[in-house]
Every structure is written in structure tokens, then in C-alpha cells.
Design a protein around this motif. Structure first.
Motif, PDB file in Angstrom:
ATOM      1  N   UNK A  11      -1.558 -20.362  -9.830  1.00 46.31           N
ATOM      2  CA  UNK A  11      -2.861 -19.944  -9.325  1.00 46.31           C
ATOM      3  C   UNK A  11      -2.949 -18.445  -9.159  1.00 46.31           C
ATOM      4  N   UNK A  12      -1.903 -17.826  -8.659  1.00 48.29           N
ATOM      5  CA  UNK A  12      -1.947 -16.394  -8.344  1.00 48.29           C
ATOM      6  C   UNK A  12      -1.369 -15.543  -9.436  1.00 48.29           C
ATOM      7  N   UNK A  46     -11.801  -5.071 -11.659  1.00 46.45           N
ATOM      8  CA  UNK A  46     -10.453  -5.490 -11.300  1.00 46.45           C
ATOM      9  C   UNK A  46     -10.402  -5.984  -9.860  1.00 46.45           C
ATOM     10  N   UNK A  47     -11.104  -5.315  -8.961  1.00 42.30           N
ATOM     11  CA  UNK A  47     -11.134  -5.731  -7.562  1.00 42.30           C
ATOM     12  C   UNK A  47     -11.806  -7.098  -7.413  1.00 42.30           C
ATOM     13  N   UNK A  48     -12.852  -7.367  -8.202  1.00 46.68           N
ATOM     14  CA  UNK A  48     -13.495  -8.674  -8.172  1.00 46.68           C
ATOM     15  C   UNK A  48     -12.542  -9.759  -8.654  1.00 46.68           C
ATOM     16  N   UNK A  49     -11.776  -9.473  -9.717  1.00 45.68           N
ATOM     17  CA  UNK A  49     -10.808 -10.439 -10.229  1.00 45.68           C
ATOM     18  C   UNK A  49      -9.752 -10.769  -9.177  1.00 45.68           C
ATOM     19  N   UNK A  50      -9.281  -9.743  -8.476  1.00 46.97           N
ATOM     20  CA  UNK A  50      -8.260  -9.966  -7.456  1.00 46.97           C
ATOM     21  C   UNK A  50      -8.790 -10.821  -6.324  1.00 46.97           C
ATOM     22  N   UNK A 178       1.892  -9.688  -4.790  1.00 43.73           N
ATOM     23  CA  UNK A 178       0.513 -10.158  -4.854  1.00 43.73           C
ATOM     24  C   UNK A 178      -0.312  -9.724  -3.647  1.00 43.73           C
ATOM     25  N   UNK A 179       0.321  -9.090  -2.676  1.00 47.97           N
ATOM     26  CA  UNK A 179      -0.414  -8.538  -1.528  1.00 47.97           C
ATOM     27  C   UNK A 179      -1.080  -7.229  -1.948  1.00 47.97           C
ATOM     28  N   UNK A 180      -2.115  -6.819  -1.220  1.00 45.90           N
ATOM     29  CA  UNK A 180      -2.778  -5.566  -1.568  1.00 45.90           C
ATOM     30  C   UNK A 180      -1.892  -4.376  -1.208  1.00 45.90           C
ATOM     31  N   UNK A 181      -2.189  -3.233  -1.821  1.00 46.84           N
ATOM     32  CA  UNK A 181      -1.330  -2.062  -1.641  1.00 46.84           C
ATOM     33  C   UNK A 181      -1.312  -1.583  -0.202  1.00 46.84           C
ATOM     34  N   UNK A 246      -5.287  -2.729  -4.458  1.00 47.11           N
ATOM     35  CA  UNK A 246      -4.583  -3.060  -5.699  1.00 47.11           C
ATOM     36  C   UNK A 246      -3.377  -3.954  -5.446  1.00 47.11           C
ATOM     37  N   UNK A 247      -3.231  -4.996  -6.265  1.00 44.25           N
ATOM     38  CA  UNK A 247      -1.999  -5.768  -6.260  1.00 44.25           C
ATOM     39  C   UNK A 247      -1.013  -5.061  -7.192  1.00 44.25           C
ATOM     40  N   UNK A 248       0.214  -5.571  -7.254  1.00 48.08           N
ATOM     41  CA  UNK A 248       1.192  -4.971  -8.180  1.00 48.08           C
ATOM     42  C   UNK A 248       1.155  -5.777  -9.473  1.00 48.08           C
TER      43      UNK A 248
END
Length: 300
Positions: A11-12, A46-50, A178-181, A246-248
């Protein structure tokens, strides 16, 4: 538990947007050609996708939570290091909301992925090749901590045997890529505050950083103030701009930008920059690439 883990991972999963290259990753990642001019739109997309992926992850976790058992999978799954570094774009479109960004000062060195596990600390380049094998005080990085694993992104300065950490993917078996920066940045600083260096081992320190809202005044400081604990103050290669959301992700992302010191004044006219940032090494054997036209045109 194994079904829960597999379902959650599917999923992630973040797609690999980057392609591996024979070029030096520490340099290539900052000079990768991209569709300049639409950087703002791609950041928003990209932010919407995350957000959608995180919402899906939460829904899946709630759906499968009743199937959780007390059994843990045996062994470890080693990450594929080839093409695993998160690469930046040249910062062509200056962000509008400075409060959403963090800036990291990058000393001259080699970009590496640090993997501490099985009692060893190894560094890998973007091609997945091991360049160093040593030990450190990181969880998993010294004898007696082989059950732990730590994975960091940073810059290796061989002259001072120092690894400047830019980002964190795993610490003591806790995976946070997968956490945000914003969280990763906070957690990394917290962990390194309590971190004990191993005598004779690789020195691990955080790369200097500051909120983008302070860019007009922060760079007035001298390098000795930016690197207060260094016996040999390194020269600065450039600056990484991280979006807090941002994720990594593997490969290039518009949520991470890059600028050389000579470009800062043009992109941030109100910033006051010490001339020490413009110093260059006598010999630099790294492969260099020209800045895009969008930056060179402004400079000229």
C-alpha cells in the motif's frame, strides 16, 4: 502478521523515479536534467500523491489490524542500495512558502548511503558499490549490536573521517523513510543528540541546517560558526532544500532542491552571504556538471 506486513508494504510503496547511472551519485543527483519551469506544479502533484498513499495506508492498517499476531518475521530484509539515494533538482522555482522548507549545508565530500548492521558500518555509492567498511557507535554498527540496523543518507569526508548526516531512513530497526521530512529531521536530531561516538570509529555528525525563513540572516555567519565542533572546518559544496512534507523516495524528486553557493544571491536577493562559502578546493577530482540555463541566465 506476515500478510499484514505484505499488504501494508504494497500500500505504501513509493515508485522509483530515478535511474541508476555510472556517474558519481554525489554530483549527478544535483545536476540531473529535468523539466525546468514546471517545478511548482510537480511539487504540488507529488504532495497530493503522498497524501493519497498515506490515506490508503491508514485504511489498510485499520482493515487488517484484527489479523495481527504476536509473531515477528525471522531475519532481515536487506535494502537494495543501487539507485537508492534520494536525488534533488536544481532549485529553479524559488518556493513561495519559506516556512515549508528546511535547508541543509553540504560540505565538500562524497554522497553515500550508510548501512550499520551485523556489527559493521558500510558506505555505499549510488551504484550500490561498497566504498568503506568500518565501525561506528550507531545501532548495528559495532560488535555487540549485530541485531540492530541503521540506514542514513549523508556526505562522507574522508580527510576528517566524518560522515555528515542529511537524512534518516532507519534507526535501530525503526523504519521512517515513509514519514514526512519534518518528522525525520526532528527524529534524526533527537537521536544524534544522545549518540555516543566510538573511539577510532567513523565520526557521525548532523549536517548543519536551518529553517528557510532564516536564510536572509543565517548565511552571514562564518564557516567556523556553522561548524563549531570541527577541528578542520570543511568547505561548502552547496545547499539542499527539503520540503517538510517530502517522503524519502528513490531517484529525483521536485521536493528536494539544490543550489551552489554562487547561485544563492540570485535566487534569494535579500540573503546576506559570507564570502567564505565561495571558497573552492585547490583540487576537486569529482565530476562536475554545468548549472541549467535557467540559473546561468540569471547570473549573467
Amino acid at each position: 502478521m506476515e500478510e499484514l506486513t505484505n499488504a501494508f508494504a504494497e500500500t505504501v510503496e513509493v515508485s522509483n523515479n530515478g535511474a541508476s547511472s555510472h556517474k558519481e551519485p554525489r554530483i549527478r543527483q544535483w545536476k540531473t536534467s529535468s523539466k525546468f519551469g514546471d517545478q511548482k506544479i510537480r511539487r504540488e502533484n507529488r504532495l497530493k500523491e503522498l497524501k493519497e498513499k498515506r490515506d490508503q495506508a491508514k485504511a489498510t492498517a485499520r482493515k487488517l489490524s484484527n489479523e495481527e499476531t504476536g509473531n515477528r518475521p525471522e531475519g532481515k530484509v536487506m535494502m537494495e542500495f543501487k539507485g537508492a539515494l534520494m536525488q534533488s533538482e536544481w532549485l529553479i522555482d524559488t518556493p513561495e512558502n519559506f516556512e515549508d522548507w528546511v535547508v541543509k549545508v553540504c560540505p565538500i565530500g562524497r554522497r553515500r548511503l550508510l548501512h550499520a548492521s551485523y556489527g559493521e558500518t558500510c558506505l555505499y555509492n549510488g551504484r550500490g558499490q561498497r566504498t568503506h567498511k568500518t565501525y561506528s557507535g550507531l545501532p548495528g554498527g559495532f560488535y555487540g549490536s549485530s541485531h540492530c540496523e541503521t540506514l542514513l543518507d549523508g556526505i562522507m569526508c574522508s580527510d576528517t573521517w566524518t560522515f555528515y548526516v542529511l537524512d534518516i531512513l532507519t534507526w535501530d530497526n525503526y523504519h521512517v523513510r515513509d514519514c514526512d521530512f519534518e518528522f525525520r529531521h526532528f527524529w534524526l536530531n533527537q537521536k544524534l543528540e544522545d549518540f555516543a561516538q566510538k573511539k577510532g570509529g567513523l565520526r557521525i555528525v548532523p549536517a548543519p541546517s536551518f529553517e528557510m525563513t532564516k536564510i536572509n540572516t543565517f548565511l552571514e555567519q562564518r564557516l567556523v560558526e556553522i561548524f563549531p565542533n570541527e577541528s578542520i572546518v570543511p568547505l561548502v559544496d552547496g545547499f539542499m532544500f527539503y520540503h517538510k512534507g517530502a517522503d524519502y523516495t528513490n531517484g529525483t524528486t521536485p521536493l528536494v532542491g539544490w543550489l551552489k553557493p554562487e547561485h544563492l544571491q540570485d535566487q534569494f536577493p535579500n540573503a546576506k552571504i559570507s564570502l567564505e562559502y565561495l571558497k573552492k578546493p585547490f583540487m576537486d577530482l569529482r565530476r562536475q556538471f554545468d548549472a541549467p540555463d535557467a540559473l546561468t541566465t540569471v547570473m549573467n
